[in-house]
Design an enzyme around this catalytic site. Structure first.
Site, mmCIF file in Angstrom:
data_model
loop_
_atom_site.group_PDB
_atom_site.id
_atom_site.type_symbol
_atom_site.label_atom_id
_atom_site.label_comp_id
_atom_site.label_asym_id
_atom_site.label_seq_id
_atom_site.Cartn_x
_atom_site.Cartn_y
_atom_site.Cartn_z
ATOM 1 N N HIS A 89 0.828 -1.212 0.000
ATOM 2 C CA HIS A 89 0.000 0.000 0.000
ATOM 3 C C HIS A 89 0.861 1.262 0.000
ATOM 4 C CE1 HIS A 89 0.489 0.731 4.407
ATOM 5 N NE2 HIS A 89 0.395 -0.575 4.527
ATOM 6 N N ASP A 91 -0.382 4.409 1.081
ATOM 7 C CA ASP A 91 -0.746 5.366 2.124
ATOM 8 C C ASP A 91 -0.028 5.031 3.425
ATOM 9 O OD1 ASP A 91 -2.302 3.003 2.272
ATOM 10 O OD2 ASP A 91 -3.840 4.013 3.469
ATOM 11 N N ASP A 121 6.170 0.352 6.852
ATOM 12 C CA ASP A 121 4.727 0.149 6.655
ATOM 13 C C ASP A 121 4.189 1.124 5.615
ATOM 14 O OD1 ASP A 121 2.105 -0.684 7.012
ATOM 15 O OD2 ASP A 121 1.800 0.462 8.841
ATOM 16 N N GLU A 155 -5.203 1.453 2.384
ATOM 17 C CA GLU A 155 -5.103 0.276 3.251
ATOM 18 C C GLU A 155 -5.164 0.672 4.720
ATOM 19 O OE1 GLU A 155 -3.299 -2.838 5.759
ATOM 20 O OE2 GLU A 155 -2.632 -0.762 5.495
ATOM 21 N N GLU A 156 -4.686 1.882 5.048
ATOM 22 C CA GLU A 156 -4.643 2.301 6.438
ATOM 23 C C GLU A 156 -5.994 2.790 6.961
ATOM 24 O OE1 GLU A 156 -2.417 1.602 8.330
ATOM 25 O OE2 GLU A 156 -0.450 1.649 7.369
ATOM 26 N N GLU A 183 2.173 -7.566 3.315
ATOM 27 C CA GLU A 183 2.984 -7.043 4.407
ATOM 28 C C GLU A 183 2.994 -7.933 5.648
ATOM 29 O OE1 GLU A 183 1.525 -3.437 6.277
ATOM 30 O OE2 GLU A 183 -0.450 -3.797 5.430
#
Length: 459
Positions: A89, A91, A121, A155-156, A183
């Site tokens: 991802h 974001d 991340d 995704e976050e 991840e």
């Protein structure tokens, strides 16, 4: 006639690019504040440009203004095998510069680390995949299976502008994908054996707990704060929240977590037979985990469902009893435990409080005896021969939940070689997020071997 040897990875170029790409991606502020407040397009354009420079034809897809995703397919040498999805991802969660040693969007390289929000991340993995794809184009090297790279938005938060939208509106881009990697797996976790020897453990995600975000609502009689009120919404809600917080969830061992505990016990040197006569998980599991020492941290959060109260809201003035009060609860559910979770919430909320899902996604479980899992293990051991590789269920979630709707079995596999001094878990959403330069280079080597190496037989 013998087949020609496969092309070699131009490692020096890859070593430089993984660091530079990670740094440059971090400088593109793609903070996701939730509720649609994010703009991933600069990072998506960056990724698409790096791929286009290498001769690929990436699709840049916007689900809403600024909410951009990138997808590209790379042909493999064995098109008869099912295609593989590798996703990351674009974001990141918010970061307050006042609390950081370096600016979180500087991408500064200092003390052998790349610093900034997204360093682990997960702009690091996006950078590694970009560098590998470019190297394959330069050298004629290719992944064994057809490979779909997907760099996603949102995704976050809820994935509604990212993986969820891609699955719903562009499922054809993932045609033939049978497995995926994403991840939170394949990193070094440091522990100790019962004899004191240091252990390097690499957890590979083979499952995820389901997401069950909840809203609890209590309704009562509004009135003056000085009057007796036996129908107080705040009191009813507070009692329900206290019950949820105090609830002791029963132990539930999924196949992935059973495999994890068995593998960790073997690595640490603790006798373990979960099928032994008389072994009662509710009584015996916690003492077993204590004997595993720090290694137990890899499974402790995934042997039960959980529900953590996180938000409270009620009232508008101190001397007014409000008519309603609400709470937010972050629930996580093990595979197969959905009905048990709902029944427990019914009982804990009680007759005075209603509860509902505000966001829900499924629990996942992937085979630990698959050829792909064996290939991940082999790729790690090829570059860290003394290590131990174990499957784990992730306590949180990822875009794998959305991609699973396409029938894709997902694994958490973003390899990093980390020193004992660096707490990987604390870096996720934490202050001073950073990744060692050598960890990025190790990750590129391991991923290249996994993606381009020979097939492995199931374990």
């Amino acid at each position: 006639m013998a087949e020609p040897a496969p092309a070699a990875l131009d490692q020096a170029v890859v070593d430089e690019e993984v660091v530079r790409f990670t740094s440059e991606l971090i400088r593109l502020d793609t903070t996701n504040r939730g509720g649609g407040d994010c703009r991933e397009r600069p990072a998506a354009e960056y990724a698409a440009a790096r791929l286009a420079e290498a001769g690929y034809a990436p699709a840049l897809l916007e689900s809403a203004p600024g909410r951009a995703n990138v997808v590209v397919r790379i042909g493999g040498t064995d098109p008869g095998s099912g295609a593989l999805l590798a996703h990351g991802h674009l974001d990141v969660v918010p970061a307050d510069p006042a609390h950081w040693r370096v600016h979180p969007f500087s991408g500064e390289v200092r003390d052998g680390m790349v610093w900034g929000r997204g360093a682990v991340d997960m702009k690091n993995t996006v950078a590694v995949l970009l560098a590998l794809a470019r190297s394959w184009a330069r050298t004629g090297r290719a992944p064994r299976r057809d490979l779909v790279l997907a760099f996603t938005a949102d995704e976050e938060d809820s994935a509604v502008h990212g993986a969820e939208w891609l699955v719903r509106e562009h499922a054809g881009l993932f045609e033939g994908c049978t497995e995926g990697i994403g991840e939170s797996g394949g990193y070094t976790f440091h522990a100790s054996g019962t004899d004191g020897r240091p252990l390097r453990i690499y957890p590979v995600g083979a499952g995820e707990r389901g997401t069950a975000w909840l809203r609890l609502t209590a309704r009562g009689t509004a009135g003056h704060g000085s009057k007796v009120n036996r129908d107080n919404a705040v009191g009813a809600l507070a009692a329900a929240v206290a019950r949820v917080d105090a609830h002791a969830w029963p132990v539930r061992l999924t196949p992935v977590t059973r495999a994890a505990i068995t593998g960790l016990a073997e690595a640490v040197g603790v006798p373990c037979d979960l099928d032994a006569p008389g072994f009662a998980p509710g009584r015996d599991l916690d003492p077993l985990l204590e004997r595993l020492g720090r290694a137990a941290d890899l499974v402790r959060s995934t042997v039960r469902n959980s529900a953590n109260p996180t938000m409270l809201s009620a009232g508008y003035k101190l001397n007014v009893v409000p008519a309603t009060a609400t709470a937010g609860v972050d629930g996580r559910v093990l595979p197969g435990a959905e009905d048990e979770f709902a029944a427990a919430l019914d009982a804990l909320a009680g007759p005075r409080v209603e509860w509902e899902f505000t966001h829900r996604s499924p629990a996942l479980s992937s085979p630990t005896g698959s050829a792909s899992f064996a290939a991940m293990r082999a790729a790690i051991l090829a570059h860290d021969p003394g290590a131990h590789v174990v499957p784990v269920c992730m306590s949180g979630g990822s875009d794998a939940k959305q991609f699973s709707a396409l029938g894709i079995a997902n694994y958490g596999f973003s390899p990093l070689l980390l020193p004992p001094s660096l707490d990987y878990g604390a870096l996720f959403h934490g202050v001073d997020e950073r990744v060692p330069v050598e960890a990025l280079r190790f990750g590129a080597r391991v991923l290249d071997r996994f993606l381009c190496g020979p097939p492995a037989s199931g374990a």
